[in-house]
Design a protein around this motif. Structure first.
Motif, PDB file in Angstrom:
ATOM      1  N   GLN A 120      69.317  33.272  74.269  1.00  0.00           N
ATOM      2  CA  GLN A 120      68.253  34.165  73.813  1.00  0.00           C
ATOM      3  C   GLN A 120      68.251  34.273  72.300  1.00  0.00           C
ATOM      4  O   GLN A 120      69.301  34.219  71.664  1.00  0.00           O
ATOM      5  N   VAL A 121      67.063  34.403  71.760  1.00  0.00           N
ATOM      6  CA  VAL A 121      66.875  34.674  70.342  1.00  0.00           C
ATOM      7  C   VAL A 121      66.072  35.964  70.239  1.00  0.00           C
ATOM      8  O   VAL A 121      65.009  36.085  70.839  1.00  0.00           O
ATOM      9  N   GLN A 122      66.589  36.923  69.504  1.00  0.00           N
ATOM     10  CA  GLN A 122      65.883  38.175  69.278  1.00  0.00           C
ATOM     11  C   GLN A 122      65.209  38.110  67.907  1.00  0.00           C
ATOM     12  O   GLN A 122      65.839  37.725  66.915  1.00  0.00           O
ATOM     13  N   LEU A 123      63.934  38.484  67.885  1.00  0.00           N
ATOM     14  CA  LEU A 123      63.137  38.409  66.664  1.00  0.00           C
ATOM     15  C   LEU A 123      62.542  39.770  66.353  1.00  0.00           C
ATOM     16  O   LEU A 123      61.982  40.421  67.250  1.00  0.00           O
ATOM     17  N   VAL A 124      62.649  40.178  65.097  1.00  0.00           N
ATOM     18  CA  VAL A 124      62.100  41.463  64.679  1.00  0.00           C
ATOM     19  C   VAL A 124      61.268  41.263  63.417  1.00  0.00           C
ATOM     20  O   VAL A 124      61.804  40.879  62.367  1.00  0.00           O
ATOM     21  N   GLU A 125      59.967  41.537  63.539  1.00  0.00           N
ATOM     22  CA  GLU A 125      59.067  41.405  62.396  1.00  0.00           C
ATOM     23  C   GLU A 125      59.004  42.707  61.607  1.00  0.00           C
ATOM     24  O   GLU A 125      59.199  43.798  62.157  1.00  0.00           O
ATOM     25  N   SER A 126      58.699  42.565  60.336  1.00  0.00           N
ATOM     26  CA  SER A 126      58.484  43.724  59.474  1.00  0.00           C
ATOM     27  C   SER A 126      57.587  43.312  58.317  1.00  0.00           C
ATOM     28  O   SER A 126      57.352  42.118  58.098  1.00  0.00           O
ATOM     29  N   GLY A 127      57.099  44.310  57.589  1.00  0.00           N
ATOM     30  CA  GLY A 127      56.315  44.030  56.390  1.00  0.00           C
ATOM     31  C   GLY A 127      54.823  44.212  56.537  1.00  0.00           C
ATOM     32  O   GLY A 127      54.080  44.073  55.570  1.00  0.00           O
TER      33      GLY A 127
ATOM     34  N   THR B 252      41.138  44.202  50.578  1.00  0.00           N
ATOM     35  CA  THR B 252      40.723  42.804  50.419  1.00  0.00           C
ATOM     36  C   THR B 252      41.195  42.270  49.070  1.00  0.00           C
ATOM     37  O   THR B 252      41.060  42.945  48.049  1.00  0.00           O
ATOM     38  N   GLY B 253      41.772  41.070  49.103  1.00  0.00           N
ATOM     39  CA  GLY B 253      42.315  40.462  47.903  1.00  0.00           C
ATOM     40  C   GLY B 253      43.773  40.770  47.644  1.00  0.00           C
ATOM     41  O   GLY B 253      44.385  40.175  46.749  1.00  0.00           O
ATOM     42  N   GLY B 254      44.327  41.684  48.412  1.00  0.00           N
ATOM     43  CA  GLY B 254      45.714  42.069  48.238  1.00  0.00           C
ATOM     44  C   GLY B 254      46.682  41.094  48.894  1.00  0.00           C
ATOM     45  O   GLY B 254      46.287  40.074  49.458  1.00  0.00           O
ATOM     46  N   SER B 255      47.962  41.435  48.815  1.00  0.00           N
ATOM     47  CA  SER B 255      49.018  40.573  49.333  1.00  0.00           C
ATOM     48  C   SER B 255      49.999  41.371  50.181  1.00  0.00           C
ATOM     49  O   SER B 255      50.195  42.568  49.965  1.00  0.00           O
ATOM     50  N   LEU B 256      50.605  40.681  51.114  1.00  0.00           N
ATOM     51  CA  LEU B 256      51.702  41.219  51.914  1.00  0.00           C
ATOM     52  C   LEU B 256      52.682  40.093  52.184  1.00  0.00           C
ATOM     53  O   LEU B 256      52.285  38.923  52.257  1.00  0.00           O
ATOM     54  N   ARG B 257      53.933  40.468  52.367  1.00  0.00           N
ATOM     55  CA  ARG B 257      54.937  39.504  52.803  1.00  0.00           C
ATOM     56  C   ARG B 257      55.541  40.001  54.099  1.00  0.00           C
ATOM     57  O   ARG B 257      56.143  41.087  54.145  1.00  0.00           O
ATOM     58  N   LEU B 258      55.388  39.222  55.138  1.00  0.00           N
ATOM     59  CA  LEU B 258      55.991  39.531  56.422  1.00  0.00           C
ATOM     60  C   LEU B 258      57.350  38.860  56.527  1.00  0.00           C
ATOM     61  O   LEU B 258      57.543  37.761  56.031  1.00  0.00           O
ATOM     62  N   SER B 259      58.255  39.533  57.198  1.00  0.00           N
ATOM     63  CA  SER B 259      59.575  38.997  57.463  1.00  0.00           C
ATOM     64  C   SER B 259      59.833  38.996  58.952  1.00  0.00           C
ATOM     65  O   SER B 259      59.322  39.850  59.674  1.00  0.00           O
ATOM     66  N   CYS B 260      60.624  38.056  59.388  1.00  0.00           N
ATOM     67  CA  CYS B 260      61.030  37.983  60.787  1.00  0.00           C
ATOM     68  C   CYS B 260      62.522  37.670  60.809  1.00  0.00           C
ATOM     69  O   CYS B 260      62.933  36.562  60.446  1.00  0.00           O
ATOM     70  N   ALA B 261      63.307  38.653  61.202  1.00  0.00           N
ATOM     71  CA  ALA B 261      64.756  38.500  61.252  1.00  0.00           C
ATOM     72  C   ALA B 261      65.176  38.082  62.654  1.00  0.00           C
ATOM     73  O   ALA B 261      64.746  38.689  63.643  1.00  0.00           O
ATOM     74  N   ALA B 262      66.012  37.068  62.721  1.00  0.00           N
ATOM     75  CA  ALA B 262      66.454  36.532  64.002  1.00  0.00           C
ATOM     76  C   ALA B 262      67.923  36.833  64.236  1.00  0.00           C
ATOM     77  O   ALA B 262      68.726  36.893  63.307  1.00  0.00           O
ATOM     78  N   SER B 263      68.260  37.006  65.503  1.00  0.00           N
ATOM     79  CA  SER B 263      69.655  37.172  65.899  1.00  0.00           C
ATOM     80  C   SER B 263      69.836  36.507  67.260  1.00  0.00           C
ATOM     81  O   SER B 263      68.872  36.191  67.956  1.00  0.00           O
ATOM     82  N   GLY B 264      71.074  36.321  67.623  1.00  0.00           N
ATOM     83  CA  GLY B 264      71.347  35.661  68.889  1.00  0.00           C
ATOM     84  C   GLY B 264      71.812  34.240  68.651  1.00  0.00           C
ATOM     85  O   GLY B 264      72.801  34.029  67.962  1.00  0.00           O
ATOM     86  N   ARG B 265      71.071  33.300  69.144  1.00  0.00           N
ATOM     87  CA  ARG B 265      71.449  31.900  68.975  1.00  0.00           C
ATOM     88  C   ARG B 265      71.248  31.448  67.536  1.00  0.00           C
ATOM     89  O   ARG B 265      70.632  32.132  66.733  1.00  0.00           O
ATOM     90  N   THR B 266      71.754  30.277  67.213  1.00  0.00           N
ATOM     91  CA  THR B 266      71.739  29.772  65.845  1.00  0.00           C
ATOM     92  C   THR B 266      70.310  29.592  65.349  1.00  0.00           C
ATOM     93  O   THR B 266      69.554  28.756  65.858  1.00  0.00           O
ATOM     94  N   PHE B 267      69.967  30.384  64.362  1.00  0.00           N
ATOM     95  CA  PHE B 267      68.612  30.385  63.812  1.00  0.00           C
ATOM     96  C   PHE B 267      68.214  29.013  63.297  1.00  0.00           C
ATOM     97  O   PHE B 267      67.066  28.570  63.503  1.00  0.00           O
TER      98      PHE B 267
ATOM     99  N   ASN C 181      67.661  30.090  55.997  1.00  0.00           N
ATOM    100  CA  ASN C 181      68.565  29.951  57.143  1.00  0.00           C
ATOM    101  C   ASN C 181      69.860  30.728  56.943  1.00  0.00           C
ATOM    102  O   ASN C 181      70.494  31.135  57.918  1.00  0.00           O
ATOM    103  N   ALA C 182      70.260  30.950  55.719  1.00  0.00           N
ATOM    104  CA  ALA C 182      71.470  31.734  55.466  1.00  0.00           C
ATOM    105  C   ALA C 182      71.268  33.199  55.845  1.00  0.00           C
ATOM    106  O   ALA C 182      72.227  33.895  56.182  1.00  0.00           O
ATOM    107  N   LYS C 183      70.025  33.654  55.788  1.00  0.00           N
ATOM    108  CA  LYS C 183      69.706  35.051  56.135  1.00  0.00           C
ATOM    109  C   LYS C 183      69.068  35.176  57.506  1.00  0.00           C
ATOM    110  O   LYS C 183      68.653  36.270  57.899  1.00  0.00           O
ATOM    111  N   ASN C 184      68.939  34.051  58.226  1.00  0.00           N
ATOM    112  CA  ASN C 184      68.343  34.064  59.563  1.00  0.00           C
ATOM    113  C   ASN C 184      66.950  34.712  59.553  1.00  0.00           C
ATOM    114  O   ASN C 184      66.611  35.502  60.453  1.00  0.00           O
ATOM    115  N   THR C 185      66.181  34.384  58.542  1.00  0.00           N
ATOM    116  CA  THR C 185      64.887  35.047  58.367  1.00  0.00           C
ATOM    117  C   THR C 185      63.807  34.029  58.004  1.00  0.00           C
ATOM    118  O   THR C 185      64.058  33.104  57.223  1.00  0.00           O
TER     119      THR C 185
END
Length: 122
Positions: free
Chosen positions: A1-8, A14-29, A74-78
């Motif tokens: 299993q791989v657990q994924l958690v999004e944030s951001g 309109t015209g703005g910016s966002l950065r989404l993150s997805c942190a993984a845990s469990g098996r080797t990302f 990959n070092a941060k699993n993200t």
């Protein structure tokens, strides 16, 4: 299993910016290709971008090319999705997903996060 958690996610004009993150845990990302999908109310879950294990292959949906960038640490699993020049049609719930290969079909992905809401106001 791989657990994924999004944030951001959030509300942006309109015209703005966002950065989404997805942190993984469990098996080797670093064994998994990653994808971002989005789903607007009443619509299907659409492909946005994907990235191969080492980050060398990064397909994008035509609607986001030149505005969105997917990258991974990959070092941060993200995995990240940098979204610039946002438009109201980018509104939706954004999901990250993990798979063994880079594909643009949601049905091919094995593991999913719970999603994060992005709302772009006009």
């Amino acid at each position: 299993q791989v657990q994924l958690v999004e944030s951001g996610g959030g509300l942006v004009q309109t015209g703005g910016s966002l950065r989404l993150s997805c942190a993984a845990s469990g098996r080797t990302f670093s064994n998994y290709a990653m994808g971002w999908f989005r789903q607007a109310p009443g619509k299907e879950r659409d492909f946005v971008a994907a990235i191969s294990v080492m980050g060398w292959i990064t397909p994008y949906a035509d609607s986001v090319k030149g505005r969105f960038t997917i990258f991974r640490d990959n070092a941060k699993n993200t995995v990240y999705l940098q979204m610039n020049n946002l438009k109201p049609e980018d509104t939706g719930v954004y999901y990250c997903a993990a798979n063994t290969i880079v594909v643009d079909k949601a049905s091919e992905y094995d593991f999913w996060g719970q999603g994060t809401q992005v709302t772009v106001s006009s």
